[in-house]
Design an enzyme around this catalytic site. Structure first.
Site, PDB file in Angstrom:
ATOM      1  N   LYS A 206      23.851   6.989   6.027  1.00 39.14           N
ATOM      2  CA  LYS A 206      23.974   5.895   7.263  1.00 39.14           C
ATOM      3  C   LYS A 206      25.449   6.121   7.834  1.00 39.14           C
ATOM      4  O   LYS A 206      25.568   6.098   9.039  1.00 39.14           O
ATOM      5  CB  LYS A 206      23.507   4.378   6.988  1.00 39.14           C
ATOM      6  CG  LYS A 206      22.123   4.300   6.888  1.00 39.14           C
ATOM      7  CD  LYS A 206      21.320   4.571   8.116  1.00 39.14           C
ATOM      8  CE  LYS A 206      19.978   4.465   8.033  1.00 39.14           C
ATOM      9  NZ  LYS A 206      18.848   4.830   8.969  1.00 39.14           N
TER      10      LYS A 206
ATOM     11  N   TYR B  60      22.043   5.686   0.400  1.00 38.44           N
ATOM     12  CA  TYR B  60      21.659   5.170   2.028  1.00 38.44           C
ATOM     13  C   TYR B  60      22.937   4.834   2.621  1.00 38.44           C
ATOM     14  O   TYR B  60      23.221   5.164   3.745  1.00 38.44           O
ATOM     15  CB  TYR B  60      20.662   3.820   1.613  1.00 38.44           C
ATOM     16  CG  TYR B  60      20.181   3.149   2.913  1.00 38.44           C
ATOM     17  CD1 TYR B  60      19.000   3.600   3.441  1.00 38.44           C
ATOM     18  CD2 TYR B  60      20.762   2.229   3.632  1.00 38.44           C
ATOM     19  CE1 TYR B  60      18.285   3.035   4.485  1.00 38.44           C
ATOM     20  CE2 TYR B  60      20.291   1.647   4.668  1.00 38.44           C
ATOM     21  CZ  TYR B  60      18.961   2.086   5.309  1.00 38.44           C
ATOM     22  OH  TYR B  60      18.651   1.567   6.274  1.00 38.44           O
TER      23      TYR B  60
ATOM     24  N   GLY C  96       9.629   8.387  12.693  1.00 33.84           N
ATOM     25  CA  GLY C  96       9.319   7.141  12.064  1.00 33.84           C
ATOM     26  C   GLY C  96       8.809   6.306  12.774  1.00 33.84           C
ATOM     27  O   GLY C  96       8.792   5.037  12.411  1.00 33.84           O
TER      28      GLY C  96
END
Ligand code: NAD
Length: 250
Positions: A155, A151, A10
């Site tokens: 995480k 998310y 990324g």
């Protein structure tokens, strides 16, 4: 300082681009890996213009074949990966009751499965060399945040992966740590502002007011913590998470 081979996922924009640039400034050879090859090429070119060594590599980290091909491309260009930074990510936020399964799978696929696939593809060479550094980009959302359970869960999973892998890889000279950013202005902030129905300026002001140190984070803030974990003499630190958020979490 020893020059190592670093792979940052990324890295075609935002935080990953900043991490890649700062690793290159230290003399490491950096693979700028992203599913957006144009972005990766721009970042690699900037690193080259600044006197560093970088190669742009296209990869979807959620796809095992793509990950294997990317790691092989990096090995051919620079040698085996010695520093891995799992940074690729995005959010597809929604209330749990309105969240489509595809959005759950997509976020887990890149954030959690992607980190696992990259670790699987790079750690064997680190084990054989007896040295390696893996830094996973988590988030303060790993603790809790509303309307993004995909998310938050991914995480939190990244932090579990960090501790588990740290234990299993420690005998091989490989440390595994995580950095959890707070709000950093990137492509992700554009999405968050739009979802909150605010302009970017309004959004940044609202967020800034909630941060005790009184400012929004930058990719440099995050890169500082990554560089600490990646350092040669950080070998006594493993399985840790540092939140870099201007707020005393933890
Ligand atoms: N910006 C923030 O406030 C913030 C806060 C906490 C954590 N983070 C985390 O930081 C990391 C970087 O995000 P950012 O803010 O720089 O966002 P960004 O959108 O600027 O960069 C993310 C990059 O990841 C790439 N990417 C997405 N999915 C991919 C995949 N499957 N394979 C390969 N590349 C992929 C994108 O193309 C993009 O270049 C993410 O893991 C994010 O969850 C960001």
């Amino acid at each position: 300082m020893q020059s190592r081979v670093a792979l940052v996922t990324g890295a075609g924009s935002g935080i990953g681009a900043g991490i890649a640039q700062e690793l290159a400034e230290l003399g490491h050879r950096v693979a700028v890996v992203d599913r957006n090859l144009d972005g990766a090429r721009e970042v690699a070119a900037r690193i080259g213009e600044a006197g560093g060594q970088a190669v742009a590599v296209a990869c979807d980290v959620s796809d095992p074949a793509s990950v294997s091909a990317a790691v092989e491309e990096v090995r051919t260009a620079f040698g085996p990966v010695e520093i891995l930074v799992n940074n690729a990510g995005f959010a597809k936020d929604n209330h749990p009751l309105d969240m489509p399964l595809e959005d759950w799978d997509a976020v887990q696929g890149t954030l959690l499965r992607g980190a696992f696939l990259m670790l699987k593809a790079t750690a064997p060479a680190m084990r054989d060399a007896g040295w390696g550094r893996i830094v996973n980009i988590s988030s303060i959302s790993a603790i809790v945040q509303g309307e993004r359970i995909n998310y938050v869960a991914a995480k939190a999973g990244v932090e579990g992966l960090t501790r588990g892998a740290a234990l299993d890889l420690a005998p091989h000279g490989i440390t595994v740590n995580a950095v959890g950013p707070g709000t950093v202005q990137t492509g992700m902030t554009v999405v968050s502002a739009a979802r909150a129905g605010r302009t970017m300026e309004e959004h940044l002001e609202v967020v800034r007011e909630s941060i005790p140190v009184g400012r929004i984070g930058t990719p440099h803030d995050i890169a500082r913590a990554v560089l600490f974990f990646a350092a040669e003499d950080a070998d006594f630190v493993t399985g840790q998470v540092i939140y870099v958020s201007g707020y005393p979490h933890g």
